[in-house]
Design a protein around this motif. Structure first.
Motif, PDB file in Angstrom:
ATOM      1  N   ALA A 198      17.543  -1.331 -18.961  1.00 54.17           N
ATOM      2  CA  ALA A 198      17.584  -2.771 -19.155  1.00 54.17           C
ATOM      3  C   ALA A 198      16.479  -3.482 -18.375  1.00 54.17           C
ATOM      4  O   ALA A 198      16.142  -4.615 -18.672  1.00 54.17           O
ATOM      5  CB  ALA A 198      18.947  -3.312 -18.741  1.00 54.17           C
ATOM      6  N   ALA A 199      15.917  -2.810 -17.383  1.00 54.88           N
ATOM      7  CA  ALA A 199      14.869  -3.424 -16.568  1.00 54.88           C
ATOM      8  C   ALA A 199      13.625  -3.669 -17.415  1.00 54.88           C
ATOM      9  O   ALA A 199      13.222  -2.834 -18.201  1.00 54.88           O
ATOM     10  CB  ALA A 199      14.528  -2.525 -15.383  1.00 54.88           C
ATOM     11  N   THR A 200      13.033  -4.826 -17.232  1.00 52.71           N
ATOM     12  CA  THR A 200      11.833  -5.125 -18.015  1.00 52.71           C
ATOM     13  C   THR A 200      10.556  -4.982 -17.204  1.00 52.71           C
ATOM     14  O   THR A 200       9.525  -4.646 -17.741  1.00 52.71           O
ATOM     15  CB  THR A 200      11.896  -6.554 -18.592  1.00 52.71           C
ATOM     16  OG1 THR A 200      12.071  -7.464 -17.513  1.00 52.71           O
ATOM     17  CG2 THR A 200      13.028  -6.689 -19.581  1.00 52.71           C
ATOM     18  N   ALA A 201      10.624  -5.264 -15.934  1.00 53.96           N
ATOM     19  CA  ALA A 201       9.422  -5.153 -15.088  1.00 53.96           C
ATOM     20  C   ALA A 201       9.600  -3.993 -14.128  1.00 53.96           C
ATOM     21  O   ALA A 201      10.660  -3.822 -13.534  1.00 53.96           O
ATOM     22  CB  ALA A 201       9.210  -6.444 -14.312  1.00 53.96           C
ATOM     23  N   LEU A 202       8.563  -3.213 -14.001  1.00 50.86           N
ATOM     24  CA  LEU A 202       8.593  -2.068 -13.104  1.00 50.86           C
ATOM     25  C   LEU A 202       7.587  -2.277 -11.992  1.00 50.86           C
ATOM     26  O   LEU A 202       6.527  -2.863 -12.220  1.00 50.86           O
ATOM     27  CB  LEU A 202       8.240  -0.786 -13.867  1.00 50.86           C
ATOM     28  CG  LEU A 202       9.147  -0.424 -15.034  1.00 50.86           C
ATOM     29  CD1 LEU A 202       8.569   0.769 -15.773  1.00 50.86           C
ATOM     30  CD2 LEU A 202      10.545  -0.127 -14.556  1.00 50.86           C
ATOM     31  N   PRO A 203       7.886  -1.778 -10.804  1.00 48.56           N
ATOM     32  CA  PRO A 203       6.894  -1.875  -9.746  1.00 48.56           C
ATOM     33  C   PRO A 203       5.647  -1.074 -10.110  1.00 48.56           C
ATOM     34  O   PRO A 203       5.730  -0.089 -10.837  1.00 48.56           O
ATOM     35  CB  PRO A 203       7.594  -1.269  -8.529  1.00 48.56           C
ATOM     36  CG  PRO A 203       8.744  -0.503  -9.063  1.00 48.56           C
ATOM     37  CD  PRO A 203       9.098  -1.106 -10.387  1.00 48.56           C
ATOM     38  N   ALA A 204       4.504  -1.512  -9.615  1.00 47.09           N
ATOM     39  CA  ALA A 204       3.236  -0.835  -9.930  1.00 47.09           C
ATOM     40  C   ALA A 204       3.302   0.635  -9.566  1.00 47.09           C
ATOM     41  O   ALA A 204       2.763   1.478 -10.269  1.00 47.09           O
ATOM     42  CB  ALA A 204       2.082  -1.507  -9.201  1.00 47.09           C
ATOM     43  N   SER A 205       3.994   0.973  -8.480  1.00 40.00           N
ATOM     44  CA  SER A 205       4.073   2.373  -8.067  1.00 40.00           C
ATOM     45  C   SER A 205       4.798   3.218  -9.109  1.00 40.00           C
ATOM     46  O   SER A 205       4.470   4.370  -9.312  1.00 40.00           O
ATOM     47  CB  SER A 205       4.781   2.488  -6.717  1.00 40.00           C
ATOM     48  OG  SER A 205       6.095   1.982  -6.814  1.00 40.00           O
ATOM     49  N   ALA A 206       5.784   2.642  -9.812  1.00 42.55           N
ATOM     50  CA  ALA A 206       6.506   3.386 -10.842  1.00 42.55           C
ATOM     51  C   ALA A 206       5.613   3.630 -12.049  1.00 42.55           C
ATOM     52  O   ALA A 206       5.777   4.608 -12.749  1.00 42.55           O
ATOM     53  CB  ALA A 206       7.764   2.643 -11.270  1.00 42.55           C
ATOM     54  N   GLN A 207       4.661   2.756 -12.296  1.00 37.57           N
ATOM     55  CA  GLN A 207       3.794   2.904 -13.450  1.00 37.57           C
ATOM     56  C   GLN A 207       2.645   3.872 -13.184  1.00 37.57           C
ATOM     57  O   GLN A 207       2.111   4.453 -14.094  1.00 37.57           O
ATOM     58  CB  GLN A 207       3.231   1.546 -13.840  1.00 37.57           C
ATOM     59  CG  GLN A 207       4.307   0.601 -14.317  1.00 37.57           C
ATOM     60  CD  GLN A 207       3.762  -0.768 -14.639  1.00 37.57           C
ATOM     61  OE1 GLN A 207       2.569  -0.964 -14.765  1.00 37.57           O
ATOM     62  NE2 GLN A 207       4.646  -1.728 -14.777  1.00 37.57           N
ATOM     63  N   GLU A 208       2.271   4.044 -11.928  1.00 39.33           N
ATOM     64  CA  GLU A 208       1.091   4.835 -11.609  1.00 39.33           C
ATOM     65  C   GLU A 208       1.414   6.187 -10.985  1.00 39.33           C
ATOM     66  O   GLU A 208       0.520   6.987 -10.786  1.00 39.33           O
ATOM     67  CB  GLU A 208       0.200   4.038 -10.644  1.00 39.33           C
ATOM     68  CG  GLU A 208      -0.275   2.730 -11.251  1.00 39.33           C
ATOM     69  CD  GLU A 208      -0.902   1.800 -10.235  1.00 39.33           C
ATOM     70  OE1 GLU A 208      -1.035   2.190  -9.058  1.00 39.33           O
ATOM     71  OE2 GLU A 208      -1.247   0.684 -10.619  1.00 39.33           O
ATOM     72  N   ALA A 209       2.649   6.425 -10.648  1.00 41.62           N
ATOM     73  CA  ALA A 209       3.015   7.652  -9.953  1.00 41.62           C
ATOM     74  C   ALA A 209       2.797   8.873 -10.841  1.00 41.62           C
ATOM     75  O   ALA A 209       2.796   8.774 -12.052  1.00 41.62           O
ATOM     76  CB  ALA A 209       4.474   7.579  -9.512  1.00 41.62           C
ATOM     77  N   ALA A 210       2.598  10.004 -10.218  1.00 38.82           N
ATOM     78  CA  ALA A 210       2.474  11.271 -10.942  1.00 38.82           C
ATOM     79  C   ALA A 210       3.614  12.177 -10.502  1.00 38.82           C
ATOM     80  O   ALA A 210       4.089  12.096  -9.368  1.00 38.82           O
ATOM     81  CB  ALA A 210       1.134  11.914 -10.634  1.00 38.82           C
ATOM     82  N   LEU A 211       4.049  13.031 -11.411  1.00 42.51           N
ATOM     83  CA  LEU A 211       5.135  13.955 -11.083  1.00 42.51           C
ATOM     84  C   LEU A 211       4.584  15.210 -10.422  1.00 42.51           C
ATOM     85  O   LEU A 211       3.544  15.723 -10.835  1.00 42.51           O
ATOM     86  CB  LEU A 211       5.883  14.353 -12.350  1.00 42.51           C
ATOM     87  CG  LEU A 211       6.671  13.254 -13.046  1.00 42.51           C
ATOM     88  CD1 LEU A 211       7.257  13.773 -14.343  1.00 42.51           C
ATOM     89  CD2 LEU A 211       7.766  12.722 -12.153  1.00 42.51           C
ATOM     90  N   PRO A 212       5.293  15.715  -9.427  1.00 40.94           N
ATOM     91  CA  PRO A 212       4.894  17.013  -8.861  1.00 40.94           C
ATOM     92  C   PRO A 212       5.004  18.095  -9.942  1.00 40.94           C
ATOM     93  O   PRO A 212       5.898  18.032 -10.792  1.00 40.94           O
ATOM     94  CB  PRO A 212       5.912  17.252  -7.748  1.00 40.94           C
ATOM     95  CG  PRO A 212       6.517  15.916  -7.466  1.00 40.94           C
ATOM     96  CD  PRO A 212       6.431  15.129  -8.740  1.00 40.94           C
TER      97      PRO A 212
END
Length: 165
Positions: free
Chosen positions: A7-21
């Motif tokens: 339901a969240a519409t805005a995500l923190p920048a860190s959530a958009q740019e993070a990479a998975l191990p």
């Protein structure tokens, strides 16, 4: 918890740019087709959900189970263009080019959601495949095969896009 994250519409920048191990494992994989239902594509929504769920299970085999985050794939668009058995080639010698009207599209985004419902990563993606992927256009099963093909394409590229290949 996952529903709250969706339901969240805005995500923190860190959530958009993070990479998975590279060793990331998911507790589960879910496919959300509510955006398709909202746009009136209910006739396709369940087929897309089932085909994409199966393709993701295959693509991420060995990476599901345990206490990790949940991978949620939200399908936001599907376009299966009419295909009448011909392909257009252009570009001179050697073929090249193609015809955009003979292309199917599957659009969505992957969300990696932790147990608390926090979105850790967001990965938008658009897959495009040839409309002839379902075989003979006059075969009644052609459309189902096209959905299965584009779901497999989407899942394979998602694994690469998340850096897990």
């Amino acid at each position: 918890m996952v529903a709250a994250a969706l339901a969240a519409t805005a995500l923190p920048a860190s959530a958009q740019e993070a990479a998975l191990p590279p060793a990331t494992r998911f507790s589960a994989i879910q496919v959300d087709v509510r955006p398709l239902l909202a746009t009136g594509l209910s006739i396709y929504a369940e087929g897309v959900r089932a085909e994409l769920q199966a393709a993701l299970a295959q693509a991420f085999a060995g990476r599901v189970g345990g206490p990790g985050p949940t991978l949620v794939v939200r399908v936001t668009g599907l376009s299966l263009n009419p295909y009448a058995g011909s392909e257009t080639r252009s570009g001179g010698r050697g073929g090249g080019g193609g015809n955009a009207t003979n292309t199917d599209y599957l659009e969505g985004e992957a969300l990696v959601v932790d147990r608390g419902g926090t979105v850790l990563l967001r990965h938008p993606q658009l897959s495009a495949t040839n409309a002839s992927s379902g075989g003979a256009w006059y075969d009644p099963a052609s459309e189902r095969r096209r959905v299965a093909y584009i779901a497999g394409h989407y899942a394979a590229w998602l694994k690469k896009g998340l850096g897990l290949e």
